[in-house]
Design an enzyme around this catalytic site. Sequence first.
Site, PDB file in Angstrom:
ATOM      1  N   ARG A 145       5.703 133.462 -99.636  1.00  0.00           N
ATOM      2  CA  ARG A 145       6.860 133.597 -99.806  1.00  0.00           C
ATOM      3  C   ARG A 145       6.570 134.701-101.438  1.00  0.00           C
ATOM      4  O   ARG A 145       6.126 133.599-102.123  1.00  0.00           O
ATOM      5  CB  ARG A 145       8.234 133.477-100.408  1.00  0.00           C
ATOM      6  CG  ARG A 145       9.018 133.123 -98.936  1.00  0.00           C
ATOM      7  CD  ARG A 145       9.483 134.585 -98.187  1.00  0.00           C
ATOM      8  NE  ARG A 145      10.435 134.766 -97.028  1.00  0.00           N
ATOM      9  CZ  ARG A 145       9.532 134.616 -95.673  1.00  0.00           C
ATOM     10  NH1 ARG A 145       8.814 134.984 -95.693  1.00  0.00           N
ATOM     11  NH2 ARG A 145      11.091 134.371 -95.068  1.00  0.00           N
TER      12      ARG A 145
ATOM     13  N   GLU B 104       9.045 143.087-102.666  1.00  0.00           N
ATOM     14  CA  GLU B 104       8.609 143.827-101.918  1.00  0.00           C
ATOM     15  C   GLU B 104       9.827 143.947-101.016  1.00  0.00           C
ATOM     16  O   GLU B 104      10.141 144.907-100.782  1.00  0.00           O
ATOM     17  CB  GLU B 104       7.431 142.580-100.656  1.00  0.00           C
ATOM     18  CG  GLU B 104       8.374 141.827-100.599  1.00  0.00           C
ATOM     19  CD  GLU B 104       7.610 141.044 -99.551  1.00  0.00           C
ATOM     20  OE1 GLU B 104       6.942 140.529 -99.639  1.00  0.00           O
ATOM     21  OE2 GLU B 104       8.553 140.705 -98.160  1.00  0.00           O
TER      22      GLU B 104
ATOM     23  N   HIS C 184       3.627 141.940 -96.150  1.00  0.00           N
ATOM     24  CA  HIS C 184       4.612 140.996 -94.948  1.00  0.00           C
ATOM     25  C   HIS C 184       4.226 141.549 -93.084  1.00  0.00           C
ATOM     26  O   HIS C 184       5.307 141.215 -92.634  1.00  0.00           O
ATOM     27  CB  HIS C 184       5.889 140.920 -94.862  1.00  0.00           C
ATOM     28  CG  HIS C 184       6.708 140.244 -95.008  1.00  0.00           C
ATOM     29  ND1 HIS C 184       7.972 139.211 -95.917  1.00  0.00           N
ATOM     30  CD2 HIS C 184       6.389 138.631 -93.908  1.00  0.00           C
ATOM     31  CE1 HIS C 184       8.221 138.150 -95.986  1.00  0.00           C
ATOM     32  NE2 HIS C 184       7.232 137.775 -94.398  1.00  0.00           N
TER      33      HIS C 184
HETATM   34  P1  NAI Z   1       7.285 124.459 -92.536  1.00  0.00           P
HETATM   35  O1  NAI Z   1       8.588 124.350 -92.804  1.00  0.00           O
HETATM   36  O2  NAI Z   1       6.861 123.634 -91.452  1.00  0.00           O
HETATM   37  O3  NAI Z   1       6.176 123.730 -94.097  1.00  0.00           O
HETATM   38  C1  NAI Z   1       6.052 124.040 -95.137  1.00  0.00           C
HETATM   39  C2  NAI Z   1       5.885 122.503 -96.019  1.00  0.00           C
HETATM   40  O4  NAI Z   1       6.445 122.764 -97.457  1.00  0.00           O
HETATM   41  C3  NAI Z   1       6.748 121.233 -95.481  1.00  0.00           C
HETATM   42  O5  NAI Z   1       5.239 120.288 -95.253  1.00  0.00           O
HETATM   43  C4  NAI Z   1       7.214 120.958 -96.390  1.00  0.00           C
HETATM   44  O6  NAI Z   1       7.405 119.258 -97.130  1.00  0.00           O
HETATM   45  C5  NAI Z   1       6.382 121.846 -97.496  1.00  0.00           C
HETATM   46  N1  NAI Z   1       6.788 122.107 -98.783  1.00  0.00           N
HETATM   47  C6  NAI Z   1       8.373 122.122 -99.364  1.00  0.00           C
HETATM   48  N2  NAI Z   1       8.746 121.942-100.736  1.00  0.00           N
HETATM   49  C7  NAI Z   1       7.551 121.876-101.602  1.00  0.00           C
HETATM   50  C8  NAI Z   1       7.443 122.196-102.604  1.00  0.00           C
HETATM   51  N3  NAI Z   1       8.018 121.889-103.515  1.00  0.00           N
HETATM   52  N4  NAI Z   1       5.797 121.761-102.780  1.00  0.00           N
HETATM   53  C9  NAI Z   1       5.222 121.658-101.727  1.00  0.00           C
HETATM   54  N5  NAI Z   1       5.414 120.848-100.779  1.00  0.00           N
HETATM   55  C10 NAI Z   1       6.663 121.327 -99.829  1.00  0.00           C
HETATM   56  O7  NAI Z   1       7.456 126.028 -92.868  1.00  0.00           O
HETATM   57  P2  NAI Z   1       6.250 126.894 -92.021  1.00  0.00           P
HETATM   58  O8  NAI Z   1       6.258 127.753 -90.504  1.00  0.00           O
HETATM   59  O9  NAI Z   1       4.782 126.499 -92.431  1.00  0.00           O
HETATM   60  O10 NAI Z   1       6.207 128.060 -93.096  1.00  0.00           O
HETATM   61  C11 NAI Z   1       5.874 128.028 -94.578  1.00  0.00           C
HETATM   62  C12 NAI Z   1       6.403 128.941 -95.205  1.00  0.00           C
HETATM   63  O11 NAI Z   1       5.870 130.742 -94.719  1.00  0.00           O
HETATM   64  C13 NAI Z   1       7.999 129.985 -94.348  1.00  0.00           C
HETATM   65  O12 NAI Z   1       8.506 129.683 -95.624  1.00  0.00           O
HETATM   66  C14 NAI Z   1       7.838 131.144 -94.547  1.00  0.00           C
HETATM   67  O13 NAI Z   1       8.065 131.782 -96.204  1.00  0.00           O
HETATM   68  C15 NAI Z   1       6.181 131.854 -94.940  1.00  0.00           C
HETATM   69  N6  NAI Z   1       6.007 133.099 -93.617  1.00  0.00           N
HETATM   70  C16 NAI Z   1       5.337 133.367 -94.147  1.00  0.00           C
HETATM   71  C17 NAI Z   1       5.635 134.413 -92.779  1.00  0.00           C
HETATM   72  C18 NAI Z   1       4.528 135.889 -92.750  1.00  0.00           C
HETATM   73  O14 NAI Z   1       4.149 137.501 -92.021  1.00  0.00           O
HETATM   74  N7  NAI Z   1       4.136 136.320 -93.913  1.00  0.00           N
HETATM   75  C19 NAI Z   1       5.921 134.499 -91.094  1.00  0.00           C
HETATM   76  C20 NAI Z   1       6.380 133.166 -91.252  1.00  0.00           C
HETATM   77  C21 NAI Z   1       6.662 131.920 -92.408  1.00  0.00           C
END
Ligand code: NAI
Length: 329
Positions: A233, A262, A294
């Site tokens: 993000r 964005e 994105h």
């Molecule tokens: P997820 O929920 O599986 O993993 C997120 C990880 O971040 C978790 O392991 C969590 O413990 C960790 N986390 C949370 N707060 C934290 C902090 N303060 N410091 C360090 N680690 C922390 O999420 P997933 O599916 O891996 O997605 C991650 C991000 O990717 C989403 O939140 C979304 O913003 C982004 N995304 C981007 C897309 C794109 O098209 N560019 C598409 C899908 C998701």
Amino acid sequence: MKILFYGAKNYDEQFFQKLFPQYPGMEFTFIEANIYPETASLAQGYDGICAFVNADLGTAVIEKLHEYGIRLILMRCAGYNNVDLETAKKYGIKILRVPGYSPEAVAEHAMALVLTANRHTHKAYIKCRENNFALSGLMGVNLYQKTAGIIGTGKIGLAMARICKGFGMNVIAYDLYPNKELDFLKYVSLDELLSSSDLISLHCPLTEETKHIIREETIAKMKDGVILVNTSRGGLIKTDDLISGIRDHKFFAVGLDVYEEETDFVYEDMSERILQSSTIQRLLSFPNVTMTSHQGFFTEEALTNIAETTLQNARAFMNGEELKNEVLS
Ligand code: NAI
């Protein structure tokens, strides 16, 4: 049950429509307009709406949706940082999302950005088309045996860590909740990750805690010549500080699929317009910055999974079943 899809593109309709016959009892309408306070009234007469990452689902919109009797918001994406969860909860509006629809889609795009930004393939392609076969400006660095630092080892971060391992990189990671089962990477503190990584890839969600996790102070701790990639993000990076860091020659390359400003531009063709914001132009003016709009999620597999899970979420709500993908505040 009637659902209004906001901000719908042709590809959304295409992937959703294939599945509609499997969902009797539901009516779907697609509109190109995105949701914001002025377009929220279009939801009158519907039971639920479906929105994407670029939707404005802040307090004002949720208040209006409640007025129009909306009971369900289907996010056809994983992230929900654009939704006012507290206000939705106050009115009993359910928020459902699509977690982990294809972690590999985003992770593979993150690596595509690393490779493009590092090896300048986007410039090399254009140069060759112009019969310019000189190599100046195209030199990169090897990733093999370098250190990849993954911030956030959830579904996407883990997929990216595996890809980096496959490149022969040493993988380190930082996460609030380390996954003890991962034996091919080493968890370290954020400071150690910043100071030891040759490549830093951001995969944590945008929260109050992670907002501007990359800022002047954390950039100063990074190695000179680091490659930074953000497919998570825009708000994770304080853009002005990134620009200062780039000007100070801190970064070998920067790859951005997401950026703070964005929302006004993403998924729109602005090529005929004069942009009023200069931040994106400033970023693009640097020879070592590569940006995409994105599109990390944008693969056939991911769109299929998004459509399937969104419709399953809608059906579970309609039938009063357990809501596995509910976002709780
Ligand atoms: P997820 O929920 O599986 O993993 C997120 C990880 O971040 C978790 O392991 C969590 O413990 C960790 N986390 C949370 N707060 C934290 C902090 N303060 N410091 C360090 N680690 C922390 O999420 P997933 O599916 O891996 O997605 C991650 C991000 O990717 C989403 O939140 C979304 O913003 C982004 N995304 C981007 C897309 C794109 O098209 N560019 C598409 C899908 C998701």
